[in-house]
Scaffold this active site. Structure first.
Site, PDB file in Angstrom:
ATOM      1  N   GLY A 197      70.899  67.343  28.650  1.00  0.00           N
ATOM      2  CA  GLY A 197      70.548  65.992  28.231  1.00  0.00           C
ATOM      3  C   GLY A 197      70.961  64.977  29.278  1.00  0.00           C
ATOM      4  O   GLY A 197      71.733  65.275  30.200  1.00  0.00           O
ATOM      5  N   CYS A 198      70.457  63.766  29.126  1.00  0.00           N
ATOM      6  CA  CYS A 198      70.693  62.734  30.129  1.00  0.00           C
ATOM      7  C   CYS A 198      72.133  62.222  30.082  1.00  0.00           C
ATOM      8  O   CYS A 198      72.834  62.217  31.090  1.00  0.00           O
ATOM      9  CB  CYS A 198      69.701  61.592  29.948  1.00  0.00           C
ATOM     10  SG  CYS A 198      69.603  60.940  28.280  1.00  0.00           S
TER      11      CYS A 198
END
Lengths: 346, 346, 346, 346
Positions: free
Chosen positions: B149-150
């Site tokens: 994920g970011c």
């Protein structure tokens, strides 16, 4: 490898140019010239270059750069280039000037609009106006190229087919253009502060912006007539992009489809001009690219043709077109190193 | 040429991936899969692709794509990939999943945080967590890569050196992260409308965001201990970028210089991690790039170490890292096709 | 009518103050003092005042203003007020200082954090710290009021109930605050230019911002203990608003509901503090108002309490609170002239 | 106290109206009607109303509201008001409609531009067009007021003096208008998402926007002639504000000073129209106010007059003008409750 130097490399256009040149497969950046930041690492001035280059900004001289560069780009305020570019410099290097000094062929018009004396008429005549789509053949042979202004590029490309084919009343032309804030450069000014620009729009220099005579000069070249246009720029709360709406009365009876065909034919071989079919240009789709997107429509109620043009002011309107010019005059494929897809969302 | 397909190609991460892949020198994009826009030209969905590709979006199937692709990228909402990726698919193609389905190794943690059943424990075990800087060797051999994920990427890279070397009180870790609006994806929602987000900031899901257990899993792997962190995300009025501030109490007596040296040593060979010396990270300097910029400071008054990390959520936080993973597992130079310089001003 | 003058009226806080005072039913603005714009019509400096006032900016003197004003507001850079406010001035007029000169009671702390000598210790002792919700009784009788800083107001109001009731580990306090760009004032600076701030976020002065000792001073007053906090400010791409997240370890075992009740009780009679029940604060809902919105949550996984505070930095964080102070010390209803509803969308 | 109700109170214009009415000294808001949010507290729909009102949204009926309201405001999509407003309703209450149903006097023009049938010709005739500066006397006696559109208000006020005095070629009129995003309302749509609008500008509905015939109707009334104008709207990345540039060929030989005098004379008694002398309008100076700022210039090179108008689309372009209309028809001072100074920086 082409050895390239940039003078005025720490303004927005200069920095964009360096960014492009550093990823250009045929170019080596040898010198970054800048008075204001001399002695500083370029990556300290612009954090995006961290680990990418160790070049240090230099307060250098175009004569020196001419010795060691195949091409020197100038990104300077007006009035400097015309004093420093000389025949001697041009014997040693090509010069691509992103400033205004060599754009206007008529020295009187220059002095009138810029309210300053011009000291270099001979080079004014030698300089080639670097709007690639219209002057490609001259550019190929040029030693001094005068890169067009941002509003100018968008406006001329928008109107060229109509003017060339004499389809509009040349006395009816209005260009209502909107620009992002980078168009004003990186110099600090109250009116360019974040909280002054943000969430507001304004028009400025209505009918008196210096890009006006530049647009007129190039359009007049296309049909040999003399005429004035009304040009209005706006400041829009966004970083980049120009959207120009050109209005004119149609003199010919043309359907929208016919107008579109004329545009498609005119730009048939142009990689960087996209004539849109089913939508109108928006600056987001050209942001970060060298494209000029053009859409046309016709208003039968008032007999107007309306052309919408969109460019990235720092790329097709400055650094990208400068590299396109370089590619042309060094015999490279025209899109080398500038074949970007817009990075969306911006 | 690597034949690549993308499923979920019309979300922001998917589109960014296609943009990168289309300019990647070793890749050919064969199929853009998307349910919502099936039958439409990709360039009609995203105007930046005008004249660049004629590909038409297809409502396709991963099994079919596996036949004709060397790698299939998935950019889908959670819960789909775990149902469609199978052993058979993985025998025919590599899969790089940008979604959440294979990130958490402990199926109970997944089901707890995502409030849904997981149907594919075997692949959960096979999947390699694609944080390139920490799992490069496994990635080289992986057939199924779970792209992080970011927020996760930024937080883990920020804290890894401190955790690895046991320099902080693991019960004191707070990550206060700020994200641009693209982090929420392209689905329409009132709270993501322009006039709702613009000119305002908010924190959301304090202590309950799904990236929390992902960060914990990876940090725990680094020192073998079990601990919880407090993770707070914010929505910031800008398109892109994550800035994460990680706070922790130092257990070791370390000077700022010593902490910096630890970071520089830890990431010595990492092209995409830049340890900043004289400034702190800002999202603008990584925007549009695959870099993670990291700065550290120490507050002797409260004995805290503070780590500032910055990435572009759609590149190092999604599409760029996915391509980095592809480069690694196909044996290419790791920066091939993703060696961008931030285009400034944004 | 209260005769009010403003010195430093052309900065953002000063201008906001004049805007409020000009619509205040009990106030007449007699003089706008400003050095930089002396001789210009105020409506030429700020176009929003077109047709609203004919006042001309004056390079005036606080002694003169004291003669003709019931209250003089100062909105000046630090170091000036402490040199010009005197006993004599205060015998003739009340002074409300929006600057930093009289905020810190301990002159050593002032000199340490501001790196300058302070020449007015006596007035330092006389000045009342104008955080209305905490010092109302002193404000009523004050002749010299030191208006709190913007970050400070938000942080202190967020933490006061927890500190007052000794519910948290005072060594664990972290305030992670985010501010719009107007917080930096109206002076031109490269880093505040539109295209430099826009679309990016950064943290700055981590652990070293001058509002830190101010927050500490006021919190320490509430429980009599001595402690340091870690304060981190950020610059967010928006004009106005502060969002502050305060983190601390709970020492008491308290449920979320119990914490909320403590906040509601603490601020029961406060019109300008809103304890939110079902949502968390966002700066948009307080923008243009004198409210401080507060939300609380508890993270049982890490035993933290998290307080979210939101204010408009130019109103509750500056001009609005200054008028609230004026209302209090002139015996007016506290919300007179500052009872705004946020104008949404911003 | 005037008892006021609002139907459609949860759109942007409706909410703005409620905000204004709640601080209006002569008004009590009795009912907020809205279908979508019925049963919810208004302050849960709009957080700016926290602690300010306990009103709950109701799915109510105009007939019921007519019984208990002195005035009912409608802020609804077109096509509803014309079906629900009746003679009976108007016998009991005044109605101020912010929608489009009663704006166009010629039912055929309405049906042509809105592509829908109109069922209420009689009320079309009775309705007074609520552009206060031009129809004040009729408004005083009106029972049904049709509040003008936002683009319309700005365009008509910009051009009225020139049309009234027959100073321009009526076949040459072009209005190039730019609007903030709130102009599109609060309905969710992909094209209005933050990351789709942000950092980009576009023109839309060139020559075909529904405000075109409304502008034409009112301008034609001023000089009795029949003519078409070309109207182009744009979407600008900001929340609020309209800037309209009106272009026309001067038929009279007039200096800039003469044109200015004509404007100043025409609007001599108008509190809410400000003719600017030394600057051009910018939306920031009218934001949050009921002003229409107007600047004029002349381009002798092309014989054009250019008029720049600026308003806040939600105030003078919607809610503010609606209250101005209410003030007029209830005999109050026209600026009561709407005498705002723009809150700068926005």
């Amino acid at each position: 490898m082409i050895k390239a130097s940039v003078i005025g490399g720490t303004g927005y256009a200069g920095q964009e140019l360096i960014r492009i040149l550093m990823r250009h497969p045929e170019v080596e950046v040898v010198t970054i010239g800048t008075r204001s930041f001399a002695g500083q690492k370029f990556s300290d001035v612009y954090g995006n270059f961290e680990t990418i280059t160790d070049l240090v900004c230099e307060a250098t001289d175009i004569k020196l750069l001419a010795e060691k560069s195949d091409v020197v780009f100038l990104a300077l305020p007006h009035g400097i280039a015309s004093k420093t570019v000389t025949k001697e410099v041009l014997e040693k290097t090509k010069v691509i000037d992103l400033g205004a000094d060599f754009r206007l062929k008529d020295i009187n018009i220059y002095e009138d609009w810029y309210q300053t004396e011009h000291f270099n008429q001979p080079l004014l005549e030698e300089a080639v106006y670097g709007l690639c789509e219209l002057h490609r053949d001259e550019i190929k042979k040029a030693q001094l190229i005068s890169n067009p202004g941002c509003y100018t590029t968008c406006s001329i490309l928008s109107l060229a087919p109509l003017i060339k084919h004499n389809l509009i009343d040349i006395k009816s032309i209005i260009v209502d253009a909107k620009s992002g804030v980078t168009g004003a450069g990186r110099g600090t000014a109250l009116e360019l502060m974040y909280s002054e620009c943000n969430e507001s729009i304004k028009a400025y220099k209505i009918g008196s912006h210096r890009h006006t005579p530049e647009i007129e000069q190039e359009l007049q070249l296309l049909n040999g007539q003399d005429f004035n246009i009304l040009f209005t720029p706006h400041l829009v709360p966004m970083n980049r992009g120009i959207l120009a709406l050109s209005y004119a009365n149609l003199t010919a009876k043309l359907t929208l489809e016919e107008v579109k065909e004329i545009y498609k034919a005119f730009y048939r071989d142009e990689y960087f001009v996209r004539i849109l079919e089913n939508r109108m240009p928006e600056t987001r789709w050209v942001k970060g690219t060298n494209y000029c997107d053009i859409g046309v429509t016709v208003d039968p109620r008032t007999n107007h043709v309306i052309v919408v043009g969109a460019i990235d002011n720092l790329i097709k309107g400055a650094a990208g077109q400068a590299v396109q010019n370089m590619n042309i005059c060094f015999g490279l494929a025209e899109k080398t190193g500038i074949d970007f897809i817009a990075d969306f969302p911006i």
